[in-house]
Design a protein around this motif. Structure first.
Motif, PDB file in Angstrom:
ATOM      1  N   ILE A   1       0.891  -1.280   0.083  1.00  0.00           N
ATOM      2  CA  ILE A   1       0.047   0.063  -0.050  1.00  0.00           C
ATOM      3  C   ILE A   1       0.861   1.297   0.029  1.00  0.00           C
ATOM      4  N   ALA A   2       1.938   1.261   1.027  1.00  0.00           N
ATOM      5  CA  ALA A   2       2.801   2.396   0.918  1.00  0.00           C
ATOM      6  C   ALA A   2       3.495   2.828  -0.298  1.00  0.00           C
ATOM      7  N   ILE A   3       4.270   1.482  -0.899  1.00  0.00           N
ATOM      8  CA  ILE A   3       4.863   1.842  -2.107  1.00  0.00           C
ATOM      9  C   ILE A   3       4.124   2.094  -3.291  1.00  0.00           C
ATOM     10  N   GLY A   4       2.783   1.713  -3.352  1.00  0.00           N
ATOM     11  CA  GLY A   4       1.734   2.304  -4.495  1.00  0.00           C
ATOM     12  C   GLY A   4       1.474   3.643  -4.121  1.00  0.00           C
ATOM     13  N   PHE A   5       1.014   4.014  -2.937  1.00  0.00           N
ATOM     14  CA  PHE A   5       0.824   5.528  -2.609  1.00  0.00           C
ATOM     15  C   PHE A   5       2.114   6.322  -3.336  1.00  0.00           C
ATOM     16  N   ALA A   6       3.404   5.871  -2.771  1.00  0.00           N
ATOM     17  CA  ALA A   6       4.628   6.533  -3.076  1.00  0.00           C
ATOM     18  C   ALA A   6       4.768   6.757  -4.700  1.00  0.00           C
ATOM     19  N   ALA A   7       4.282   5.670  -5.275  1.00  0.00           N
ATOM     20  CA  ALA A   7       4.346   5.739  -6.804  1.00  0.00           C
ATOM     21  C   ALA A   7       3.411   6.830  -7.230  1.00  0.00           C
ATOM     22  N   GLY A   8       2.258   7.045  -6.816  1.00  0.00           N
ATOM     23  CA  GLY A   8       1.170   7.946  -7.073  1.00  0.00           C
ATOM     24  C   GLY A   8       1.574   9.348  -6.982  1.00  0.00           C
ATOM     25  N   ALA A   9       2.313   9.551  -5.656  1.00  0.00           N
ATOM     26  CA  ALA A   9       2.918  10.685  -5.003  1.00  0.00           C
ATOM     27  C   ALA A   9       3.989  11.313  -6.324  1.00  0.00           C
ATOM     28  N   PHE A  10       4.765  10.174  -6.668  1.00  0.00           N
ATOM     29  CA  PHE A  10       5.827  10.430  -7.570  1.00  0.00           C
ATOM     30  C   PHE A  10       5.358  10.722  -8.716  1.00  0.00           C
TER      31      PHE A  10
ATOM     32  N   SER B   1      -3.359  11.896  -5.561  1.00  0.00           N
ATOM     33  CA  SER B   1      -4.279  13.085  -5.194  1.00  0.00           C
ATOM     34  C   SER B   1      -3.234  14.072  -4.627  1.00  0.00           C
ATOM     35  N   ILE B   2      -2.090  13.608  -4.079  1.00  0.00           N
ATOM     36  CA  ILE B   2      -1.184  14.610  -3.847  1.00  0.00           C
ATOM     37  C   ILE B   2      -0.974  15.683  -5.003  1.00  0.00           C
ATOM     38  N   GLY B   3      -1.310  15.371  -6.120  1.00  0.00           N
ATOM     39  CA  GLY B   3      -1.438  16.510  -7.003  1.00  0.00           C
ATOM     40  C   GLY B   3      -2.802  16.909  -7.220  1.00  0.00           C
ATOM     41  N   ASN B   4      -3.351  18.178  -6.926  1.00  0.00           N
ATOM     42  CA  ASN B   4      -4.421  18.738  -7.201  1.00  0.00           C
ATOM     43  C   ASN B   4      -4.297  20.311  -7.346  1.00  0.00           C
ATOM     44  N   PRO B   5      -5.356  20.675  -7.612  1.00  0.00           N
ATOM     45  CA  PRO B   5      -5.539  22.194  -8.077  1.00  0.00           C
ATOM     46  C   PRO B   5      -4.718  23.113  -6.987  1.00  0.00           C
ATOM     47  N   ILE B   6      -4.734  22.798  -5.647  1.00  0.00           N
ATOM     48  CA  ILE B   6      -4.058  23.422  -4.608  1.00  0.00           C
ATOM     49  C   ILE B   6      -2.439  23.370  -4.725  1.00  0.00           C
ATOM     50  N   THR B   7      -2.111  22.073  -4.762  1.00  0.00           N
ATOM     51  CA  THR B   7      -0.623  21.935  -4.809  1.00  0.00           C
ATOM     52  C   THR B   7       0.278  22.149  -6.040  1.00  0.00           C
TER      53      THR B   7
END
Length: 200
Positions: free
Chosen positions: A46-55, A88-94
């Motif tokens: 789960i953590a490595i998957g989320f990190a991949a999305g954040a990257f 979701s780390i990338g959104n209109p605010i960030t």
């Protein structure tokens, strides 16, 4: 259908909700957090998957963040649903801050200097050029963003991995304990009755 919405949302409304949440950002963040915690996989997956999305969110590949996240998660054997949630780390605010930082870091790596870059200006210029300019004219801006996105993505991905791993580990351990306690209440150990357990 029993729980079907009375008014089916249009494609435009679905797109708007995907870009900007219907409720507050804090409520949406809590919702995504619970979705991550409740995934059925190992904390590492789960953590490595989320990190991949954040990257993936740190790259200027607008419109391809999901595909990039899925590809990275598949290579790293991470959870694909967690990868989708990680974008979701990338959104209109960030995005304005992410694009400004990646541009500055890329310029520093390429030319040894980091120009002053206003996040709002870089965001506006990138969005304007993305839809109205050709790739040749946009490449001078995309090149430093691609290069700068790698170190920034690694930092954000690493931090995300540690936070998500610890959170999922604690959540799953607590959930197992609660389920074990409920199982003992429903099915007491041999030789003990419910009255004895209650009186203990």
């Amino acid at each position: 259908m029993l729980f079907r919405r009375r008014q089916i949302p249009t494609r435009i409304e679905r797109l708007r909700v995907a870009v900007w949440p219907r409720n507050s950002w804090s409520r949406s963040t809590k919702y995504f957090g619970k979705r991550v915690l409740r995934l059925t996989a190992t904390p590492h997956a789960i953590a490595i998957g989320f990190a991949a999305g954040a990257f993936a969110s740190c790259t200027p590949l607008v419109g391809f963040h999901f595909l990039t996240a899925f590809g990275l998660a598949w290579v790293l054997r991470g959870n694909l649903i967690a990868a989708a949630l990680g974008t979701s780390i990338g959104n209109p605010i960030t995005f304005p801050f992410i694009w400004a930082f990646t541009f500055k870091i890329g310029q520093w790596i390429l030319h040894g200097r980091a120009p002053k870059a206003d996040p709002a200006h870089v965001h506006q210029q990138f969005q304007h050029g993305l839809f109205e300019k050709s790739l040749d004219s946009l490449w001078p801006m995309l090149k430093p963003m691609f290069i700068g996105g790698v170190p920034l993505g690694l930092v954000i991905g690493s931090v995300s991995y540690v936070i998500v791993y610890k959170s999922v580990e604690v959540y799953q351990r607590r959930r197992k304990r609660i389920l074990a306690e409920r199982g003992e209440q429903l099915f007491p150990a041999p030789g003990r009755t419910l009255e004895e357990d209650g009186g203990a």
